[in-house]
Design an enzyme around this catalytic site. Structure first.
Site, PDB file in Angstrom:
ATOM      1  N   GLU A  47      -7.055 -12.769   4.683  1.00 24.28           N
ATOM      2  CA  GLU A  47      -7.747 -11.482   4.676  1.00 24.28           C
ATOM      3  C   GLU A  47      -9.161 -11.547   4.097  1.00 24.28           C
ATOM      4  O   GLU A  47      -9.798 -10.507   3.929  1.00 24.28           O
ATOM      5  CB  GLU A  47      -6.939 -10.466   3.868  1.00 24.28           C
TER       6      GLU A  47
ATOM      7  N   HIS B 293       0.805  -1.221   0.000  1.00 28.47           N
ATOM      8  CA  HIS B 293       0.000   0.000   0.000  1.00 28.47           C
ATOM      9  C   HIS B 293       0.841   1.275   0.000  1.00 28.47           C
ATOM     10  O   HIS B 293       0.292   2.368  -0.030  1.00 28.47           O
ATOM     11  CB  HIS B 293      -0.937   0.015   1.211  1.00 28.47           C
TER      12      HIS B 293
ATOM     13  N   ASP C 153      -9.086  -5.831   6.044  1.00 26.76           N
ATOM     14  CA  ASP C 153      -9.610  -6.502   4.857  1.00 26.76           C
ATOM     15  C   ASP C 153     -10.533  -7.651   5.226  1.00 26.76           C
ATOM     16  O   ASP C 153     -11.546  -7.883   4.553  1.00 26.76           O
ATOM     17  CB  ASP C 153      -8.464  -7.012   3.983  1.00 26.76           C
TER      18      ASP C 153
ATOM     19  N   GLN D 263      -0.840 -13.900   4.495  1.00 28.50           N
ATOM     20  CA  GLN D 263      -1.945 -13.153   5.077  1.00 28.50           C
ATOM     21  C   GLN D 263      -3.298 -13.782   4.735  1.00 28.50           C
ATOM     22  O   GLN D 263      -3.586 -14.082   3.578  1.00 28.50           O
ATOM     23  CB  GLN D 263      -1.930 -11.702   4.588  1.00 28.50           C
TER      24      GLN D 263
END
Length: 230
Positions: A122, A19, A148, A120
């Site tokens: 999410e 990000h 998320d 991850q």
């Protein structure tokens, strides 16, 4: 910020490229900074992409955080991208990771086992498949992305929602590897530790700065108001 984090004795710091507009050259310098104080530099790549994974490992990362893994096949692909043949598909070349070739043979011999692979979870689909993802050989840990995940479950940011807490408990209960998460606030740190996470990323640098700056500004404004009233 990376040097300060390391000097304060954190076990690791995450350098984000998912990000954040962070170039690979900047990542390399941040890895150096984190290492300078003895912490481990974990880099979050933008996606489960073998090219991104390969290039990020070459700068000397201690491990990678790979987002949005939803299936056993995706987990296996991530592990293969992290590893040299015959266990994976990572290309061989000298780089900072092998001290520019000075320790190339030693690095190749040890990298497959020494690099951390953290995946991850999410999404709702990731939660459903978390137990199978955790059983893939080479997966060292899972990390729940709370924002998320809560969005995927229709309850963005509502950590108290039963759907969110149940999903988290499912991953914690069914995973055979350590499970961590991200705490954005100090209250979240206590919440996640209390819920049973094995490790927690305790904050974000921009939040540290904003919170401290806001507190200093408020103290200053209150002091001025108090002085003017006297």
């Amino acid at each position: 910020m990376a040097e300060i984090t390391s000097l304060l004795g954190f076990d690791f710091a995450v350098v984000d490229t998912e990000h954040a507009p962070t170039s690979l050259e900047t990542v390399e310098n941040l890895v150096r900074a984190v290492e300078s104080g003895g912490s481990a530099a974990i880099v979050r790549v933008p996606w489960n992409d073998p090219v991104r994974i390969k290039r990020t490992l070459e700068v000397g990362s201690a491990g990678l955080l790979i987002p949005m893994v939803e299936t056993e096949d995706e987990a296996r692909a991530a592990v293969e991208a992290m590893r040299y043949p015959p266990d994976g598909i990572r290309g061989m070349a000298s780089s900072r990771a092998s001290e520019y070739g000075i320790r190339f043979e030693e690095y190749v011999e040890t990298a497959n086992e020494s690099l951390l692979t953290i995946l991850q979870i999410e999404t709702e689909r990731g939660v459903t498949n978390a137990a199978d993802i955790a059983t893939v050989e080479g997966v060292d840990a899972l990390l729940i992305g709370p924002a998320d995940l809560s969005a995927s479950l229709g309850s963005l940011g509502d950590w108290e929602d039963a759907t969110v807490t149940d999903a988290i408990d499912t991953v914690l209960d069914e995973s055979d590897v350590p499970v961590g998460t991200l705490a954005v606030t100090n209250d979240d740190i206590e919440r996640w530790v209390g819920q049973g996470f094995d490790f927690v990323i305790v904050g974000v640098d921009t939040n540290y700065l904003a919170r401290s700056a806001r507190d200093a500004k408020e103290i200053y404004e209150n002091a001025i108001d108090h002085r003017d009233r006297e």
